[in-house]
Design a protein around this motif. Structure first.
Motif, mmCIF file in Angstrom:
data_model
loop_
_atom_site.group_PDB
_atom_site.id
_atom_site.type_symbol
_atom_site.label_atom_id
_atom_site.label_comp_id
_atom_site.label_asym_id
_atom_site.label_seq_id
_atom_site.Cartn_x
_atom_site.Cartn_y
_atom_site.Cartn_z
ATOM 1 N N LEU A 1 -21.871 18.533 -36.070
ATOM 2 C CA LEU A 1 -23.472 18.457 -36.308
ATOM 3 C C LEU A 1 -23.487 18.251 -37.770
ATOM 4 O O LEU A 1 -23.099 19.081 -38.499
ATOM 5 N N VAL A 2 -24.366 17.152 -38.168
ATOM 6 C CA VAL A 2 -24.608 16.845 -39.506
ATOM 7 C C VAL A 2 -26.062 16.687 -39.745
ATOM 8 O O VAL A 2 -26.772 16.761 -38.679
ATOM 9 N N GLY A 3 -26.464 16.834 -40.961
ATOM 10 C CA GLY A 3 -27.996 16.391 -41.258
ATOM 11 C C GLY A 3 -28.138 17.227 -42.628
ATOM 12 O O GLY A 3 -27.383 18.119 -43.108
ATOM 13 N N PRO A 4 -29.176 17.093 -43.209
ATOM 14 C CA PRO A 4 -29.625 17.852 -44.498
ATOM 15 C C PRO A 4 -29.696 19.302 -44.312
ATOM 16 O O PRO A 4 -29.958 19.660 -43.257
ATOM 17 N N SER A 5 -29.575 20.070 -45.346
ATOM 18 C CA SER A 5 -29.659 21.355 -45.384
ATOM 19 C C SER A 5 -31.040 21.755 -44.941
ATOM 20 O O SER A 5 -32.112 21.300 -45.182
ATOM 21 N N GLY A 6 -31.080 22.843 -44.130
ATOM 22 C CA GLY A 6 -32.328 23.371 -43.856
ATOM 23 C C GLY A 6 -33.018 22.807 -42.472
ATOM 24 O O GLY A 6 -34.101 23.018 -42.127
ATOM 25 N N CYS A 7 -32.234 21.794 -41.881
ATOM 26 C CA CYS A 7 -32.699 21.240 -40.789
ATOM 27 C C CYS A 7 -32.394 21.778 -39.451
ATOM 28 O O CYS A 7 -32.664 21.276 -38.233
ATOM 29 N N GLY A 8 -31.789 23.037 -39.391
ATOM 30 C CA GLY A 8 -31.588 23.738 -38.159
ATOM 31 C C GLY A 8 -30.453 23.681 -37.820
ATOM 32 O O GLY A 8 -30.260 24.295 -36.416
ATOM 33 N N LYS A 9 -29.375 23.157 -38.240
ATOM 34 C CA LYS A 9 -27.914 22.942 -37.677
ATOM 35 C C LYS A 9 -27.105 24.473 -37.498
ATOM 36 O O LYS A 9 -26.935 24.601 -36.131
ATOM 37 N N SER A 10 -27.301 25.141 -38.270
ATOM 38 C CA SER A 10 -26.879 26.365 -37.957
ATOM 39 C C SER A 10 -27.584 27.330 -37.162
ATOM 40 O O SER A 10 -26.979 28.156 -36.544
ATOM 41 N N THR A 11 -28.872 27.095 -37.263
ATOM 42 C CA THR A 11 -29.793 27.754 -36.381
ATOM 43 C C THR A 11 -29.395 27.499 -34.640
ATOM 44 O O THR A 11 -29.271 28.323 -33.808
ATOM 45 N N PHE A 12 -29.154 26.211 -34.540
ATOM 46 C CA PHE A 12 -28.676 25.498 -33.259
ATOM 47 C C PHE A 12 -27.094 26.123 -32.951
ATOM 48 O O PHE A 12 -27.268 26.745 -31.861
ATOM 49 N N LEU A 13 -26.549 26.381 -33.894
ATOM 50 C CA LEU A 13 -25.096 27.029 -33.535
ATOM 51 C C LEU A 13 -25.244 28.460 -33.200
ATOM 52 O O LEU A 13 -24.562 28.819 -32.189
ATOM 53 N N ARG A 14 -26.071 29.260 -33.833
ATOM 54 C CA ARG A 14 -26.344 30.627 -33.525
ATOM 55 C C ARG A 14 -26.782 30.532 -32.154
ATOM 56 O O ARG A 14 -26.906 31.895 -31.576
ATOM 57 N N MET A 15 -27.684 29.573 -31.549
ATOM 58 C CA MET A 15 -28.306 29.921 -30.404
ATOM 59 C C MET A 15 -27.090 29.586 -29.320
ATOM 60 O O MET A 15 -27.206 29.970 -28.270
ATOM 61 N N LEU A 16 -26.302 28.694 -29.721
ATOM 62 C CA LEU A 16 -24.860 28.679 -28.583
ATOM 63 C C LEU A 16 -23.940 29.751 -28.794
ATOM 64 O O LEU A 16 -23.584 30.241 -27.740
ATOM 65 N N LEU A 17 -24.244 30.499 -29.869
ATOM 66 C CA LEU A 17 -23.400 31.684 -29.827
ATOM 67 C C LEU A 17 -23.941 32.775 -29.102
ATOM 68 O O LEU A 17 -23.283 33.769 -28.673
ATOM 69 N N GLY A 18 -25.299 33.034 -29.103
ATOM 70 C CA GLY A 18 -26.048 33.997 -28.486
ATOM 71 C C GLY A 18 -26.729 34.998 -29.499
ATOM 72 O O GLY A 18 -27.368 35.921 -29.222
ATOM 73 N N GLN A 19 -26.786 34.766 -30.969
ATOM 74 C CA GLN A 19 -27.249 35.251 -31.839
ATOM 75 C C GLN A 19 -28.713 35.085 -31.944
ATOM 76 O O GLN A 19 -29.453 35.919 -32.501
#
Length: 275
Positions: free
Chosen positions: A34-52
Protein backbone atom coordinates in the motif's frame (compact mmCIF):
# COMPACT_ATOMS: atom_id res chain seq x y z
CA UNK A 1 -6.69 -20.00 2.81
CA UNK A 2 -6.22 -16.36 3.70
CA UNK A 3 -8.27 -14.27 1.27
CA UNK A 4 -9.28 -10.75 2.26
CA UNK A 5 -12.35 -9.04 0.78
CA UNK A 6 -12.78 -5.34 1.52
CA UNK A 7 -16.18 -4.09 0.32
CA UNK A 8 -17.14 -0.41 0.18
CA UNK A 9 -15.30 0.50 3.38
CA UNK A 10 -15.50 4.01 4.84
CA UNK A 11 -13.70 5.35 7.89
CA UNK A 12 -14.82 8.57 9.56
CA UNK A 13 -13.81 10.34 12.77
CA UNK A 14 -16.71 12.64 13.59
CA UNK A 15 -17.03 15.03 10.66
CA UNK A 16 -13.69 14.04 9.14
CA UNK A 17 -13.73 11.42 6.38
CA UNK A 18 -10.42 9.54 6.23
CA UNK A 19 -11.26 6.75 3.77
CA UNK A 20 -14.18 6.47 1.38
CA UNK A 21 -15.51 3.70 -0.81
CA UNK A 22 -12.50 1.40 -0.52
CA UNK A 23 -13.04 -1.97 -2.21
CA UNK A 24 -10.27 -4.51 -2.70
CA UNK A 25 -9.90 -8.28 -2.92
CA UNK A 26 -6.57 -9.70 -1.78
CA UNK A 27 -6.06 -13.27 -2.93
CA UNK A 28 -4.74 -15.91 -0.56
CA UNK A 29 -0.91 -15.75 -0.29
CA UNK A 30 -0.68 -12.47 -2.18
CA UNK A 31 1.81 -9.78 -1.12
CA UNK A 32 0.16 -6.36 -1.44
CA UNK A 33 2.03 -3.08 -0.94
CA UNK A 34 0.00 0.00 0.00
CA UNK A 35 1.52 3.31 -1.10
CA UNK A 36 0.43 6.93 -1.13
CA UNK A 37 1.18 10.33 0.43
CA UNK A 38 1.44 10.75 4.19
CA UNK A 39 -1.90 11.19 5.93
CA UNK A 40 -3.99 9.49 3.24
CA UNK A 41 -5.21 6.68 5.52
CA UNK A 42 -2.89 3.77 4.69
CA UNK A 43 -2.04 3.01 8.32
CA UNK A 44 -5.68 3.51 9.32
CA UNK A 45 -6.64 0.93 6.70
CA UNK A 46 -4.01 -1.47 8.08
CA UNK A 47 -5.34 -0.99 11.62
CA UNK A 48 -8.83 -1.90 10.38
CA UNK A 49 -7.41 -5.13 8.94
CA UNK A 50 -5.74 -5.79 12.30
CA UNK A 51 -8.91 -5.09 14.26
CA UNK A 52 -7.62 -2.04 16.15
CA UNK A 53 -10.07 0.19 14.27
CA UNK A 54 -13.62 -0.53 13.14
CA UNK A 55 -15.07 0.45 9.80
CA UNK A 56 -17.68 3.22 9.80
CA UNK A 57 -19.38 1.58 6.84
CA UNK A 58 -18.68 -1.45 4.69
CA UNK A 59 -17.35 -4.91 5.46
CA UNK A 60 -14.02 -6.71 5.70
CA UNK A 61 -14.05 -10.49 5.32
CA UNK A 62 -11.27 -12.99 5.98
CA UNK A 63 -11.97 -16.28 4.21
CA UNK A 64 -15.62 -15.31 3.89
CA UNK A 65 -16.10 -14.47 7.58
CA UNK A 66 -16.31 -10.96 9.11
CA UNK A 67 -13.15 -9.90 10.91
CA UNK A 68 -13.41 -10.21 14.70
CA UNK A 69 -13.82 -6.82 16.42
CA UNK A 70 -10.36 -7.02 17.98
CA UNK A 71 -6.86 -8.28 17.03
CA UNK A 72 -6.34 -12.03 17.10
CA UNK A 73 -3.68 -14.65 16.30
CA UNK A 74 -4.97 -14.97 12.73
CA UNK A 75 -3.39 -11.55 12.00
CA UNK A 76 0.22 -10.80 12.85
CA UNK A 77 1.66 -7.29 12.74
CA UNK A 78 5.12 -5.71 12.58
CA UNK A 79 5.48 -1.95 13.05
CA UNK A 80 8.32 0.43 12.17
CA UNK A 81 9.05 0.83 15.87
CA UNK A 82 10.20 -2.54 17.08
CA UNK A 83 7.28 -4.06 18.97
CA UNK A 84 9.37 -6.28 21.24
CA UNK A 85 9.47 -6.46 25.03
CA UNK A 86 12.75 -5.02 26.40
CA UNK A 87 12.64 -7.10 29.60
CA UNK A 88 12.44 -10.42 27.74
CA UNK A 89 15.20 -12.25 25.91
CA UNK A 90 14.97 -13.11 22.22
CA UNK A 91 13.64 -16.54 23.14
CA UNK A 92 11.24 -15.05 25.68
CA UNK A 93 9.85 -12.58 23.15
CA UNK A 94 9.17 -15.27 20.56
CA UNK A 95 7.79 -17.70 23.12
CA UNK A 96 5.40 -15.20 24.71
CA UNK A 97 2.63 -15.51 22.11
CA UNK A 98 2.45 -19.26 22.61
CA UNK A 99 2.38 -18.88 26.38
CA UNK A 100 -0.35 -16.25 26.36
CA UNK A 101 -2.50 -18.33 24.04
CA UNK A 102 -2.09 -21.64 25.87
CA UNK A 103 -2.08 -20.25 29.42
CA UNK A 104 -4.03 -16.97 29.35
CA UNK A 105 -3.83 -16.16 33.05
CA UNK A 106 -0.42 -17.49 34.07
CA UNK A 107 1.30 -16.80 30.71
CA UNK A 108 3.52 -19.81 31.40
CA UNK A 109 3.77 -23.26 29.86
CA UNK A 110 5.01 -26.33 31.71
CA UNK A 111 6.34 -29.79 30.96
CA UNK A 112 6.19 -31.20 27.46
CA UNK A 113 4.04 -28.30 26.22
CA UNK A 114 6.76 -25.83 27.18
CA UNK A 115 9.48 -28.01 25.68
CA UNK A 116 7.63 -28.23 22.37
CA UNK A 117 7.01 -24.48 22.29
CA UNK A 118 10.66 -23.72 23.03
CA UNK A 119 11.77 -26.02 20.23
CA UNK A 120 9.39 -24.32 17.80
CA UNK A 121 10.56 -20.89 18.92
CA UNK A 122 14.23 -21.84 18.53
CA UNK A 123 13.58 -23.14 15.03
CA UNK A 124 11.86 -19.91 14.03
CA UNK A 125 14.64 -17.82 15.60
CA UNK A 126 17.12 -19.75 13.46
CA UNK A 127 14.97 -19.22 10.35
CA UNK A 128 15.12 -15.42 10.76
CA UNK A 129 18.90 -15.52 11.23
CA UNK A 130 19.14 -15.02 15.01
CA UNK A 131 20.56 -18.41 15.97
CA UNK A 132 22.90 -17.96 18.93
CA UNK A 133 21.14 -14.81 20.16
CA UNK A 134 18.37 -16.57 22.09
CA UNK A 135 19.60 -15.33 25.47
CA UNK A 136 20.18 -11.70 24.44
CA UNK A 137 17.88 -8.80 25.26
CA UNK A 138 16.56 -6.36 22.60
CA UNK A 139 18.93 -3.60 23.79
CA UNK A 140 21.84 -5.87 22.88
CA UNK A 141 20.62 -6.27 19.28
CA UNK A 142 21.14 -4.07 16.25
CA UNK A 143 18.15 -2.48 14.52
CA UNK A 144 18.12 -5.15 11.83
CA UNK A 145 18.28 -7.91 14.42
CA UNK A 146 15.42 -6.34 16.38
CA UNK A 147 13.30 -6.28 13.23
CA UNK A 148 14.10 -9.96 12.61
CA UNK A 149 12.97 -10.60 16.18
CA UNK A 150 9.71 -8.70 15.57
CA UNK A 151 9.08 -10.87 12.50
CA UNK A 152 9.69 -14.06 14.48
CA UNK A 153 7.43 -12.78 17.25
CA UNK A 154 4.60 -12.31 14.72
CA UNK A 155 5.21 -15.55 12.80
CA UNK A 156 5.26 -17.88 15.83
CA UNK A 157 1.44 -17.70 15.87
CA UNK A 158 1.25 -18.78 12.20
CA UNK A 159 -1.05 -15.90 11.19
CA UNK A 160 -3.20 -16.11 8.10
CA UNK A 161 -2.40 -12.46 7.36
CA UNK A 162 0.82 -10.62 8.17
CA UNK A 163 0.46 -6.82 8.36
CA UNK A 164 3.55 -4.64 7.97
CA UNK A 165 3.38 -0.92 8.80
CA UNK A 166 6.54 0.64 7.30
CA UNK A 167 8.57 -2.06 9.05
CA UNK A 168 11.89 -1.43 7.31
CA UNK A 169 11.87 2.36 7.01
CA UNK A 170 14.29 2.98 9.90
CA UNK A 171 16.92 0.51 8.67
CA UNK A 172 20.11 1.36 6.80
CA UNK A 173 20.01 0.47 3.08
CA UNK A 174 22.31 -2.56 3.42
CA UNK A 175 20.37 -3.99 6.37
CA UNK A 176 17.09 -3.26 4.59
CA UNK A 177 18.24 -5.31 1.58
CA UNK A 178 19.02 -8.25 3.88
CA UNK A 179 15.58 -7.99 5.52
CA UNK A 180 13.96 -7.84 2.06
CA UNK A 181 15.65 -11.14 1.18
CA UNK A 182 14.45 -12.64 4.46
CA UNK A 183 10.91 -11.33 3.91
CA UNK A 184 10.73 -12.90 0.44
CA UNK A 185 11.96 -16.22 1.83
CA UNK A 186 9.42 -16.24 4.67
CA UNK A 187 6.59 -15.33 2.28
CA UNK A 188 7.52 -18.17 -0.06
CA UNK A 189 7.72 -20.81 2.66
CA UNK A 190 4.58 -19.96 4.66
CA UNK A 191 0.87 -19.90 3.80
CA UNK A 192 0.25 -16.30 4.82
CA UNK A 193 -1.03 -13.29 2.92
CA UNK A 194 1.04 -10.11 3.41
CA UNK A 195 -0.22 -6.51 3.37
CA UNK A 196 2.51 -3.88 3.74
CA UNK A 197 2.37 -0.09 4.07
CA UNK A 198 5.46 1.64 2.68
CA UNK A 199 6.57 5.04 1.39
CA UNK A 200 9.41 3.44 -0.56
CA UNK A 201 8.25 2.76 -4.12
CA UNK A 202 11.30 0.66 -4.87
CA UNK A 203 10.56 -1.50 -1.83
CA UNK A 204 6.94 -1.88 -2.96
CA UNK A 205 7.87 -3.05 -6.44
CA UNK A 206 10.69 -5.25 -5.14
CA UNK A 207 8.59 -7.26 -2.70
CA UNK A 208 4.93 -7.13 -3.71
CA UNK A 209 2.72 -9.01 -6.13
CA UNK A 210 0.48 -5.92 -6.33
CA UNK A 211 0.99 -2.24 -5.56
CA UNK A 212 -2.16 -0.40 -4.45
CA UNK A 213 -2.10 3.41 -4.29
CA UNK A 214 -4.27 5.45 -1.90
CA UNK A 215 -4.89 9.10 -2.69
CA UNK A 216 -7.34 11.91 -1.99
CA UNK A 217 -8.90 12.86 -5.35
CA UNK A 218 -10.09 16.08 -3.72
CA UNK A 219 -7.22 17.51 -1.71
CA UNK A 220 -7.77 21.25 -1.46
CA UNK A 221 -7.66 22.54 2.15
CA UNK A 222 -11.42 23.13 2.28
CA UNK A 223 -12.06 19.59 0.98
CA UNK A 224 -9.80 17.53 3.24
CA UNK A 225 -12.41 16.86 5.92
CA UNK A 226 -15.33 16.33 3.58
CA UNK A 227 -13.63 13.87 1.22
CA UNK A 228 -11.47 10.89 2.12
CA UNK A 229 -8.81 8.91 0.33
CA UNK A 230 -9.64 5.95 -1.86
CA UNK A 231 -7.81 3.52 -4.14
CA UNK A 232 -6.67 5.33 -7.28
CA UNK A 233 -4.31 2.72 -8.78
CA UNK A 234 -4.01 -1.05 -8.49
CA UNK A 235 -0.92 -2.33 -10.29
CA UNK A 236 -0.20 -6.04 -10.72
CA UNK A 237 3.53 -6.78 -10.90
CA UNK A 238 4.71 -8.25 -14.20
CA UNK A 239 6.00 -10.89 -14.63
CA UNK A 240 3.70 -12.22 -11.91
CA UNK A 241 5.12 -13.30 -8.56
CA UNK A 242 3.48 -16.23 -6.80
CA UNK A 243 4.30 -17.61 -3.39
CA UNK A 244 6.26 -20.84 -3.61
CA UNK A 245 7.00 -20.46 -7.32
CA UNK A 246 10.23 -19.21 -8.92
CA UNK A 247 10.17 -15.88 -10.73
CA UNK A 248 10.51 -16.04 -14.51
CA UNK A 249 12.71 -12.93 -14.64
CA UNK A 250 14.83 -13.37 -11.46
CA UNK A 251 14.44 -16.97 -10.24
CA UNK A 252 17.42 -16.80 -7.88
CA UNK A 253 16.44 -13.45 -6.35
CA UNK A 254 12.63 -13.48 -6.31
CA UNK A 255 11.79 -17.18 -6.23
CA UNK A 256 11.89 -19.88 -3.57
CA UNK A 257 15.22 -21.20 -4.86
CA UNK A 258 17.04 -19.67 -1.87
CA UNK A 259 15.04 -21.86 0.49
CA UNK A 260 17.16 -24.90 -0.42
CA UNK A 261 14.55 -27.27 0.99
CA UNK A 262 13.85 -25.33 4.17
CA UNK A 263 10.26 -25.86 5.32
CA UNK A 264 8.92 -25.13 8.77
CA UNK A 265 7.00 -28.40 8.87
CA UNK A 266 10.10 -30.44 7.98
CA UNK A 267 12.17 -30.99 11.15
CA UNK A 268 14.99 -32.58 9.17
CA UNK A 269 15.72 -29.40 7.23
CA UNK A 270 18.37 -26.99 8.50
CA UNK A 271 18.15 -23.21 8.23
CA UNK A 272 20.25 -21.80 5.43
CA UNK A 273 20.06 -18.15 6.49
CA UNK A 274 19.74 -15.19 4.17
CA UNK A 275 21.12 -15.52 0.69
Amino acid sequence: MSELVIDNVWKEYGDQIVLENVSLTVASRAFVALVGPSGCGKSTFLRMLLGQERTTRGTILLDGEPLPPEPGPDRGVVFQRYSVFPHLTVLGNVLLGKELTAAKYKAKLFGSARGGAIEEARQLIAEVGLSGAEGKYPAQLSGGMQQRLALAQALIMKPKVLLLDEPFGALDPGIRAEIHTLMKRLWHETQMTVVMVTHDMREAFTLATRVVAFERPRDRPEEKQRYGATITKDIAIWPPRRAGEPSHSNPDRDGPVALQGLHRDDPSSSPSGDK
